[in-house]
Write a protein that holds these residues in place. Structure first.
Motif, PDB file in Angstrom:
ATOM      1  N   GLN A   1      17.301   8.824  -7.649  1.00  0.00           N
ATOM      2  CA  GLN A   1      17.108   9.677  -6.480  1.00  0.00           C
ATOM      3  C   GLN A   1      18.477  10.226  -6.108  1.00  0.00           C
ATOM      4  OE1 GLN A   1      16.316   6.186  -6.112  1.00  0.00           O
ATOM      5  NE2 GLN A   1      18.480   5.889  -5.653  1.00  0.00           N
ATOM      6  N   ILE A   2      18.507  11.246  -5.268  1.00  0.00           N
ATOM      7  CA  ILE A   2      19.754  11.906  -4.900  1.00  0.00           C
ATOM      8  C   ILE A   2      20.038  11.655  -3.422  1.00  0.00           C
ATOM      9  CG2 ILE A   2      20.918  14.137  -4.681  1.00  0.00           C
ATOM     10  CD1 ILE A   2      20.567  13.176  -7.576  1.00  0.00           C
ATOM     11  N   LYS A   3      21.299  11.357  -3.114  1.00  0.00           N
ATOM     12  CA  LYS A   3      21.693  11.083  -1.725  1.00  0.00           C
ATOM     13  C   LYS A   3      22.666  12.158  -1.241  1.00  0.00           C
ATOM     14  CE  LYS A   3      22.864   8.535   2.007  1.00  0.00           C
ATOM     15  NZ  LYS A   3      23.637   7.300   1.774  1.00  0.00           N
ATOM     16  N   LEU A   4      22.268  12.857  -0.162  1.00  0.00           N
ATOM     17  CA  LEU A   4      23.132  13.835   0.498  1.00  0.00           C
ATOM     18  C   LEU A   4      23.462  13.357   1.902  1.00  0.00           C
ATOM     19  CD1 LEU A   4      22.163  15.780  -1.824  1.00  0.00           C
ATOM     20  CD2 LEU A   4      22.220  17.605  -0.111  1.00  0.00           C
TER      21      LEU A   4
ATOM     22  N   VAL B   1      18.516  11.675   2.623  1.00  0.00           N
ATOM     23  CA  VAL B   1      19.696  12.114   3.372  1.00  0.00           C
ATOM     24  C   VAL B   1      20.102  11.088   4.417  1.00  0.00           C
ATOM     25  CG1 VAL B   1      19.258  14.584   3.067  1.00  0.00           C
ATOM     26  CG2 VAL B   1      18.364  13.419   5.104  1.00  0.00           C
ATOM     27  N   HIS B   2      21.411  10.959   4.590  1.00  0.00           N
ATOM     28  CA  HIS B   2      21.984  10.247   5.715  1.00  0.00           C
ATOM     29  C   HIS B   2      21.902  11.170   6.926  1.00  0.00           C
ATOM     30  CE1 HIS B   2      25.329   8.232   8.004  1.00  0.00           C
ATOM     31  NE2 HIS B   2      25.470   9.480   8.421  1.00  0.00           N
ATOM     32  N   ALA B   3      21.222  10.734   7.982  1.00  0.00           N
ATOM     33  CA  ALA B   3      21.114  11.562   9.193  1.00  0.00           C
ATOM     34  C   ALA B   3      20.641  10.698  10.352  1.00  0.00           C
ATOM     35  CB  ALA B   3      20.140  12.719   8.972  1.00  0.00           C
ATOM     36  N   TYR B   4      21.184  10.984  11.525  1.00  0.00           N
ATOM     37  CA  TYR B   4      20.792  10.257  12.734  1.00  0.00           C
ATOM     38  C   TYR B   4      20.061  11.122  13.759  1.00  0.00           C
ATOM     39  CZ  TYR B   4      24.050   6.517  11.379  1.00  0.00           C
ATOM     40  OH  TYR B   4      24.690   5.501  10.727  1.00  0.00           O
ATOM     41  N   THR B   5      20.430  12.392  13.857  1.00  0.00           N
ATOM     42  CA  THR B   5      20.017  13.201  14.999  1.00  0.00           C
ATOM     43  C   THR B   5      18.789  14.061  14.709  1.00  0.00           C
ATOM     44  OG1 THR B   5      21.409  15.072  14.362  1.00  0.00           O
ATOM     45  CG2 THR B   5      22.438  13.338  15.711  1.00  0.00           C
ATOM     46  N   PRO B   6      18.077  14.485  15.752  1.00  0.00           N
ATOM     47  CA  PRO B   6      16.905  15.346  15.548  1.00  0.00           C
ATOM     48  C   PRO B   6      17.223  16.621  14.766  1.00  0.00           C
ATOM     49  CG  PRO B   6      16.882  14.466  17.779  1.00  0.00           C
ATOM     50  CD  PRO B   6      18.193  14.055  17.176  1.00  0.00           C
ATOM     51  N   ARG B   7      18.311  17.283  15.102  1.00  0.00           N
ATOM     52  CA  ARG B   7      18.623  18.547  14.436  1.00  0.00           C
ATOM     53  C   ARG B   7      18.864  18.348  12.944  1.00  0.00           C
ATOM     54  NH1 ARG B   7      23.121  22.380  13.718  1.00  0.00           N
ATOM     55  NH2 ARG B   7      22.363  24.498  14.153  1.00  0.00           N
ATOM     56  N   ALA B   8      19.626  17.329  12.603  1.00  0.00           N
ATOM     57  CA  ALA B   8      19.919  17.071  11.190  1.00  0.00           C
ATOM     58  C   ALA B   8      18.662  16.678  10.429  1.00  0.00           C
ATOM     59  CB  ALA B   8      20.978  15.969  11.077  1.00  0.00           C
ATOM     60  N   VAL B   9      17.832  15.836  11.026  1.00  0.00           N
ATOM     61  CA  VAL B   9      16.621  15.371  10.347  1.00  0.00           C
ATOM     62  C   VAL B   9      15.609  16.506  10.204  1.00  0.00           C
ATOM     63  CG1 VAL B   9      14.626  13.836  10.564  1.00  0.00           C
ATOM     64  CG2 VAL B   9      16.945  12.958  10.970  1.00  0.00           C
ATOM     65  N   GLN B  10      15.439  17.313  11.242  1.00  0.00           N
ATOM     66  CA  GLN B  10      14.489  18.420  11.160  1.00  0.00           C
ATOM     67  C   GLN B  10      14.897  19.412  10.072  1.00  0.00           C
ATOM     68  OE1 GLN B  10      13.728  20.169  15.022  1.00  0.00           O
ATOM     69  NE2 GLN B  10      13.448  18.151  15.972  1.00  0.00           N
ATOM     70  N   ARG B  11      16.201  19.707   9.996  1.00  0.00           N
ATOM     71  CA  ARG B  11      16.653  20.630   8.956  1.00  0.00           C
ATOM     72  C   ARG B  11      16.375  20.062   7.567  1.00  0.00           C
ATOM     73  NH1 ARG B  11      22.638  23.216   9.031  1.00  0.00           N
ATOM     74  NH2 ARG B  11      21.656  24.380  10.737  1.00  0.00           N
ATOM     75  N   ALA B  12      16.612  18.770   7.406  1.00  0.00           N
ATOM     76  CA  ALA B  12      16.382  18.136   6.108  1.00  0.00           C
ATOM     77  C   ALA B  12      14.902  18.155   5.736  1.00  0.00           C
ATOM     78  CB  ALA B  12      16.908  16.702   6.134  1.00  0.00           C
TER      79      ALA B  12
ATOM     80  N   TRP C   1      18.001   0.847  -8.400  1.00  0.00           N
ATOM     81  CA  TRP C   1      17.652   2.270  -8.380  1.00  0.00           C
ATOM     82  C   TRP C   1      18.905   3.006  -7.919  1.00  0.00           C
ATOM     83  CZ3 TRP C   1      13.835  -0.958  -9.086  1.00  0.00           C
ATOM     84  CH2 TRP C   1      12.592  -0.521  -9.538  1.00  0.00           C
ATOM     85  N   PRO C   2      19.650   3.666  -8.829  1.00  0.00           N
ATOM     86  CA  PRO C   2      20.960   4.229  -8.467  1.00  0.00           C
ATOM     87  C   PRO C   2      20.886   5.668  -7.963  1.00  0.00           C
ATOM     88  CG  PRO C   2      20.641   4.395 -10.828  1.00  0.00           C
ATOM     89  CD  PRO C   2      19.383   3.765 -10.276  1.00  0.00           C
ATOM     90  N   SER C   3      21.695   5.984  -6.957  1.00  0.00           N
ATOM     91  CA  SER C   3      21.841   7.366  -6.503  1.00  0.00           C
ATOM     92  C   SER C   3      23.053   8.031  -7.127  1.00  0.00           C
ATOM     93  CB  SER C   3      21.988   7.419  -4.980  1.00  0.00           C
ATOM     94  OG  SER C   3      20.885   6.855  -4.328  1.00  0.00           O
ATOM     95  N   GLY C   4      24.043   7.233  -7.524  1.00  0.00           N
ATOM     96  CA  GLY C   4      25.305   7.800  -7.987  1.00  0.00           C
ATOM     97  C   GLY C   4      26.183   8.169  -6.805  1.00  0.00           C
TER      98      GLY C   4
END
Length: 440
Positions: free
Chosen positions: A213-216, A255-266, A152-155
């Motif tokens: 799927q798309i990866k940001l 999305v690649h994300a570790y932190t609460p702020r980044a994940v909540q925004r996503a 399943w490729p994201s590109g």
């Protein structure tokens, strides 16, 4: 690069000659089945396969007179393993390899093809590639040029300037201001995209080439040079643009994300899969559960002695957050998927199966097997009609695709069997065809 990609797509449309022959039939006789969801094995039974589909399960299940019959001798037949966070190209090459001026899309694909075959023989019959040059390799596997798992490729990963996917060397300047794409962009590894319009174009370019799927990149990372791990990346309108474009094609953004702020925004932008999340707090984990999103979590390898001090610090921060993240995800009943995310260390790829065992500190063996088969297949299915292979995976049931492993023993009673596929996997089947078969 575009011509290479288009050539790969054209190849994928041509079926190998054997695919036009009469369907192959196989009968697994006297096997105990792990169906992908149960906490126990079945009683001894038979499993019949015609073409690439399981057609019958039961003590009286039969196949045609020309079928290949495998005597299971009471061993375990289970779904093929699924890893939902791989980088087929980045895991096949070291960082030194990637910096070599002689590296071409063709040589990168050749290196990835070697690792793809090894991955399939380890029992991984399907993977989700979460960023990098992939379309040529996938087309080659689908056409029979290479052996490897379903992909399943994201590109190319999509990253803001100074984001986790900004792989420019110090001497490479901004494409926007100086007009020249970075080498990583030319190799199909990344799109450096700023602003709503560029994010839309990058998303649509990946969809054009067949992304499922798309990866940001939505936050800082441990393997990149420019971004501290705590930073949040992409504005809400940029994330929302990618989500809208993906949803218009019937698929989703991860999305690649570790932190609460980044994940909540996503999540607020409509992102459906969070990759990583080892630094989350309880409120954010609960938000993932409430939104019905997926958490694709990993146990990352330790840093290398050769890693720069800042990378070691970032990697240790992520590793130390893993225990809390797995426990919280279970507590809040988050949709959990498992992956490895190996990068730049091809000498360690053969540990892929062993990393499944790291889940034993949080889950029982049957739960782990369910996660790396049935549950991971549910995340793959989120691609809908953009999924490159239509059919049911991650289970052993009538009508499901025949991606199967014959295991010497009972992996529910002894999960460690999974970690030694060379010794313990008597057969590996993908799409109804054997790629490993006892005695051959």
């Amino acid at each position: 690069m575009v011509s290479v990609m288009l050539a790969g797509l054209a190849t994928a449309a041509v079926l190998p000659a054997e695919a036009q022959d009469a369907p192959i039939e196989t009968l697994f006789r006297n096997v105990r089945v792990f169906d992908g969801q149960s906490d126990h094995l079945s009683a001894p039974t038979n499993v019949a396969i015609k073409g690439n589909v399981i057609t019958a399960i039961g003590p009286t299940a039969k196949a045609g007179s020309g079928a290949t019959v495998i005597d299971g001798r009471g061993r375990t037949l289970m779904p093929g393993l699924i890893d939902v966070h791989v980088h087929m190209t980045f895991s096949a090459l070291s960082q030194a390899d990637l910096l070599e001026s002689s590296l071409t899309p063709q040589s990168a694909e050749a290196a990835a093809a070697v690792q793809a075959k090894a991955m399939l023989l380890r029992g991984f019959t399907a993977v989700r590639d979460m960023g990098g040059p992939i379309f040529g390799l996938k087309a080659g596997i689908d056409a029979g040029k290479y052996q490897g798992p379903r992909i399943w490729p994201s590109g190319a990963v999509i990253s803001q300037t100074s984001g986790h996917g900004d792989f420019r060397l110090p001497n490479e300047r901004s494409r926007r201001f100086f007009g020249k794409p970075a080498r990583a962009e030319e190799l199909g590894a990344t799109f450096i995209a700023d602003g709503r319009d560029e994010v839309l174009t990058a998303t649509r370019e990946n969809l054009r080439f067949g992304a499922s799927q798309i990866k940001l990149m939505a936050g800082g990372g441990s393997s990149s040079d420019y971004d501290p791990i705590d930073v949040t990346q992409y504005l809400p309108e940029e994330l929302s643009a990618a989500v809208a474009a993906a949803e218009d094609w019937g698929t989703y953004v991860a999305v690649h994300a570790y932190t609460p702020r980044a994940v909540q925004r996503a999540l607020e932008a409509g992102v459906k899969s969070i990759e990583h999340g080892q630094l989350l707090d309880e409120a954010t984990m609960e938000m993932i559960a409430d939104r019905g999103a997926w958490l694709s979590l990993q146990n990352l390898p330790p840093p290398l002695a050769s890693d720069a001090p800042d990378r070691v610090e970032k990697k240790m921060m992520v590793r130390e957050g893993s225990d809390k993240a797995w426990a919280m995800a279970r507590q809040y009943h988050v949709k959990l998927a498992w992956g490895t995310d190996f990068l730049f260390r091809p000498q360690e790829n053969d540990q892929q199966n062993a990393y499944i065992l790291k889940l034993k500190q949080w889950f029982m063996p049957a739960e782990i097997l369910k996660q790396v088969t049935h549950d991971n297949a549910q995340l793959l299915a989120l691609s809908g009609l953009r999924a490159p292979y239509q059919g049911k995976l991650g289970v052993v049931e009538v009508g499901a695709l025949a991606d199967l492993i014959l295991v010497n023993g009972d992996p529910i009673a002894n999960l460690d069997l999974i970690a030694d596929p060379a010794r313990n996997f008597a057969a590996v089947m993908k799409d109804g065809r054997f790629y490993k078969q006892e005695g051959k």
